[in-house]
Design a protein around this motif. Structure first.
Motif, short mmCIF file in Angstrom:
data_model
loop_
_atom_site.label_atom_id
_atom_site.label_comp_id
_atom_site.label_asym_id
_atom_site.label_seq_id
_atom_site.Cartn_x
_atom_site.Cartn_y
_atom_site.Cartn_z
N GLY A 1 42.45 72.04 17.64
CA GLY A 1 42.44 71.32 16.37
C GLY A 1 41.03 71.16 15.83
O GLY A 1 40.04 71.29 16.55
N ARG A 2 40.93 70.85 14.53
CA ARG A 2 39.62 70.78 13.88
C ARG A 2 38.81 69.55 14.29
O ARG A 2 37.61 69.48 14.00
N ASP A 3 39.43 68.60 14.96
CA ASP A 3 38.70 67.41 15.41
C ASP A 3 38.01 67.64 16.75
O ASP A 3 37.39 66.71 17.29
N ILE A 4 38.10 68.85 17.27
CA ILE A 4 37.58 69.12 18.61
C ILE A 4 36.09 68.82 18.73
O ILE A 4 35.60 68.43 19.79
N TRP A 5 35.34 68.95 17.62
CA TRP A 5 33.88 68.83 17.72
C TRP A 5 33.40 67.40 17.94
O TRP A 5 32.22 67.17 18.21
N SER A 6 34.31 66.44 17.84
CA SER A 6 33.95 65.06 18.17
C SER A 6 34.51 64.66 19.53
O SER A 6 34.47 63.49 19.90
N MET A 7 35.01 65.64 20.27
CA MET A 7 35.64 65.37 21.57
C MET A 7 34.89 66.05 22.71
O MET A 7 33.93 66.78 22.49
N LYS A 8 35.37 65.81 23.91
CA LYS A 8 34.83 66.46 25.10
C LYS A 8 35.95 67.20 25.82
O LYS A 8 37.10 66.80 25.77
N ILE A 9 35.59 68.28 26.48
CA ILE A 9 36.53 69.05 27.30
C ILE A 9 36.00 69.02 28.72
O ILE A 9 34.89 69.47 28.99
N ASN A 10 36.80 68.45 29.63
CA ASN A 10 36.36 68.30 31.02
C ASN A 10 34.99 67.62 31.11
O ASN A 10 34.12 68.01 31.89
N GLY A 11 34.78 66.61 30.25
CA GLY A 11 33.56 65.83 30.31
C GLY A 11 32.39 66.41 29.56
O GLY A 11 31.31 65.81 29.51
N GLU A 12 32.56 67.55 28.94
CA GLU A 12 31.46 68.21 28.22
C GLU A 12 31.79 68.28 26.74
O GLU A 12 32.91 68.59 26.35
N ARG A 13 30.79 68.02 25.90
CA ARG A 13 31.00 68.08 24.47
C ARG A 13 31.40 69.50 24.07
O ARG A 13 30.87 70.48 24.59
N ALA A 14 32.34 69.59 23.15
CA ALA A 14 32.90 70.89 22.77
C ALA A 14 31.84 71.84 22.23
O ALA A 14 31.90 73.04 22.49
N GLY A 15 30.88 71.31 21.47
CA GLY A 15 29.83 72.17 20.92
C GLY A 15 29.02 72.85 22.00
O GLY A 15 28.71 74.04 21.91
N GLY A 16 28.67 72.09 23.03
CA GLY A 16 27.91 72.66 24.13
C GLY A 16 28.72 73.67 24.91
O GLY A 16 28.22 74.71 25.34
#
Length: 219
Positions: free
Chosen positions: A83-98
């Motif tokens: 989803g487009r809100d992913i950039w304000s979230m984390k995946i497995n504790g890491e920010r999506a942008g990184g």
């Protein structure tokens, strides 16, 4: 054009090397002999974006515009999945942008190594394939917002280079399979890649990656 576009699909997705973003990212240190270096200031980055060296694989340097194109393409895949809100979230504790940046770096490292191995085997694209890729790149360039293209120094030559390398990597995979009576599996090719990468040194310029804030743009 359809065959060329299909042939330019990332070889990493086809053979299963590209990691699943639902899992914890594989450390970049697993990519051959990898160095992480710091170099320029933020101000210098803003002034010379087109000539920023993002990473180096063997003797080849990957510059900002090529990296930017892969980030923009990967951004679409992330948003389709999360989803487009992913950039304000984390995946497995890491920010999506990184995570996206690491994903693109890994993809580029692997692609460059596979292309170099293809060239060692004497693989190349013929005149008709090159001509068609240039045509497809020019068409795709027409669909890119001029503001985005200017901001990230993306042009038809960059797109053609990217298509050419992915097409060659796919051609290499198919040729390898044919030489082995069609018995080459994705798993076997992945094992071959693991062996190849030991011969390459890789340098990632970490500070340059941290300043590429591409995931937040809208395309």
């Amino acid at each position: 054009n359809g065959d060329i576009k299909k042939g330019c699909e990332s070889i990493l997705i086809i053979i299963g090397i590209k990691k699943d973003t639902s899992e914890i990212p594989v450390p970049l240190s697993e990519a051959g002999t990898l160095k992480k270096e710091s170099s320029r200031t933020k101000e210098a980055l803003k002034d010379t974006s087109a000539t920023i060296a993002v990473l180096r694989v063997g003797e080849e340097t990957v510059y900002y515009p090529e990296f930017a194109f892969y980030v923009l393409a990967s951004k679409k895949r992330y948003e389709q999945r999360f989803g487009r809100d992913i950039w304000s979230m984390k995946i497995n504790g890491e920010r999506a942008g990184g995570l996206l940046r690491e994903d693109v770096v890994e993809e580029l490292i692997q692609l460059k190594i596979i292309v170099k191995e293809a060239e060692k085997e004497g693989m190349f694209l013929d005149e008709a394939e090159n001509k068609e890729i240039i045509s497809v790149a020019n068409e795709q360039m027409k669909g890119i917002d001029p503001v985005i293209a200017a901001k990230y120094y993306i042009d038809a030559d960059i797109i053609a280079k990217i298509y050419r390398e992915n097409f060659l990597a796919n051609k290499f995979f198919k040729d390898y399979s044919m030489k082995r009576d069609g018995e080459l599996t994705e798993g076997v090719f992945k094992e071959l890649y693991i062996g190849w990468k030991e011969s390459y040194s890789v340098t990632v310029y970490e500070d340059r990656l941290s300043e590429t804030d591409l995931p937040e743009i809208d395309i």
